[in-house]
Scaffold this motif. Structure first.
Motif, short mmCIF file in Angstrom:
data_model
loop_
_atom_site.label_atom_id
_atom_site.label_comp_id
_atom_site.label_asym_id
_atom_site.label_seq_id
_atom_site.Cartn_x
_atom_site.Cartn_y
_atom_site.Cartn_z
N LYS A 40 15.93 -110.88 82.99
CA LYS A 40 17.45 -110.54 83.13
C LYS A 40 17.45 -109.10 83.18
CE LYS A 40 17.66 -112.82 79.07
NZ LYS A 40 15.88 -113.14 78.87
N SER A 41 16.74 -108.52 82.30
CA SER A 41 16.94 -107.02 82.33
C SER A 41 16.45 -106.18 83.56
CB SER A 41 15.79 -106.31 81.00
OG SER A 41 16.30 -106.74 79.95
N THR A 42 15.38 -106.84 84.20
CA THR A 42 15.08 -106.57 85.64
C THR A 42 16.32 -106.61 86.68
OG1 THR A 42 12.71 -106.98 85.29
CG2 THR A 42 13.56 -106.74 87.53
N PHE A 82 21.89 -100.61 77.45
CA PHE A 82 20.61 -101.02 77.60
C PHE A 82 20.32 -101.78 76.26
CE2 PHE A 82 21.17 -97.17 79.76
CZ PHE A 82 20.08 -97.13 80.84
N GLN A 83 19.30 -102.50 76.57
CA GLN A 83 18.81 -103.53 75.43
C GLN A 83 18.18 -102.52 74.00
OE1 GLN A 83 16.08 -106.34 77.08
NE2 GLN A 83 15.37 -107.39 74.95
N ASP A 84 17.72 -101.69 74.33
CA ASP A 84 17.40 -100.73 73.04
C ASP A 84 18.69 -99.63 73.20
OD1 ASP A 84 17.03 -97.81 73.21
OD2 ASP A 84 15.33 -98.29 74.45
N LEU A 172 26.06 -105.60 80.31
CA LEU A 172 25.51 -105.24 79.07
C LEU A 172 24.39 -106.11 78.70
CD1 LEU A 172 29.07 -105.59 76.88
CD2 LEU A 172 28.03 -103.51 77.95
N ASP A 173 23.20 -105.28 78.11
CA ASP A 173 21.77 -106.07 78.06
C ASP A 173 21.84 -106.06 76.59
OD1 ASP A 173 19.46 -107.23 78.18
OD2 ASP A 173 18.50 -105.36 79.35
N GLU A 174 21.92 -107.44 76.00
CA GLU A 174 21.75 -107.77 74.66
C GLU A 174 22.59 -106.94 73.72
OE1 GLU A 174 18.12 -109.32 73.38
OE2 GLU A 174 17.52 -109.83 75.42
N PRO A 175 23.88 -106.84 73.85
CA PRO A 175 24.93 -106.06 72.92
C PRO A 175 24.68 -106.20 71.45
CG PRO A 175 26.30 -107.60 74.27
CD PRO A 175 24.51 -107.67 74.71
#
Ligand code: ADP
Ligand code: MG
Length: 249
Positions: A40-42, A82-84, A172-175
């Motif tokens: 997913k992030s990729t 970003f996730q972080d 949005l990556d894991e908001p």
């Protein structure tokens, strides 16, 4: 608004994104879910131009962005978080907010030496940032270092900062990663509000399916780099293959 056709991304032996196609319509709130390591992030990195696709085509808002740089894609109106939270910890909350603002006169070498040329514009951007911060109860922290915020406040700041670049589409990556449940709910309320009142479009990677499914119109399920299912939240909940991947049923 966003179309991916046959997109692949390989890291040496590992095919992280494998011949993947998906569509996001303007004004939609779309979820992207899948187990850890499913790619997913990729995929978000490839869409946003942080990584180049090996194969396939990506179109966004009438542009072929397959070979565009991250900066060009951002200028076209696509922003990502970003996730972080990826904040600048030693900069103030307000300065973090002002980073993505487009067309800042004070950033131009020919204008920068003359304060009076850019100060009114900077005041205007600061007022806009303040209005966004007020929406998420961060306005009284505007002069604090970003690193002094709580984890939940950092996620809210990351979302608010994304808005300052005036995007049409937000990835949005894991908001809500690492955020208490009540605040996670508030973050999704804010997202729904932005869609309703500003017509923004969202593609959201999220692990908390119970919250995500309450808000999104459509869901893509990723596993081993591929889309294994897609549909409305109700259709995904009833999908046997998804249940197997997720819950080992
Ligand atoms: P997800 O976000 O769904 O958890 P990722 O996209 O982070 O998945 O990772 C998908 C796969 O690609 C994982 O196996 C991960 O280890 C690998 N991967 C991600 N980024 C890199 C990289 N920069 N180099 C090598 N492998 C990577
Ligand atoms: Mg991830």
């Amino acid at each position: 608004m966003l179309t991916l056709q046959g997109v692949s991304k390989r890291f040496e032996q590992l095919v992280a994104v494998d011949d993947l196609s998906l569509t996001v319509q303007a004004g939609q709130l779309v979820g992207l879910v899948g187990p850890n390591g499913s790619g997913k992030s990729t995929l978000l990195n490839v869409i946003a131009g942080a990584l180049a696709a090996d194969h396939g085509h990506i179109h966004f808002a009438g542009h072929d962005i397959t070979r565009s740089s991250a900066a060009e894609i951002f200028q076209f109106g696509l922003a990502r978080s970003f996730q972080d939270p990826s904040l600048f910890g030693r900069m103030s909350v307000l300065d973090n907010m002002l980073l993505p603002v487009k067309g800042q006169l004070g950033e131009r070498p020919t204008q920068a030496p003359w304060r009076r040329r850019w100060l009114p514009q900077e005041y205007q951007f600061a007022r806009q940032a303040n209005a966004e911060l007020r929406q998420v109860q961060l306005q009284k922290h505007y002069d604090n270092q970003a690193s002094d915020l709580s984890g939940g406040q950092m996620k809210l700041l990351a979302l608010s900062r994304t808005l300052m670049g005036a995007p049409q589409l937000l990835l949005l990556d894991e908001p809500t990663a690492g955020v208490a449940p009540a605040l996670a709910y508030a973050i999704f309320e804010r997202i729904a509000d932005l869609r309703r009142n500003q017509g923004l479009t969202f593609l959201i990677v999220e692990h908390r399916l119970e919250i995500l499914f309450e808000f999104v119109d459509y869901v893509y399920v990723m596993h081993l780099g591929r889309i294994i299912a897609q549909g409305t939240p109700a259709e995904i909940e009833a999908n046997a293959q998804v249940r197997e991947v997720y819950f080992g049923e």
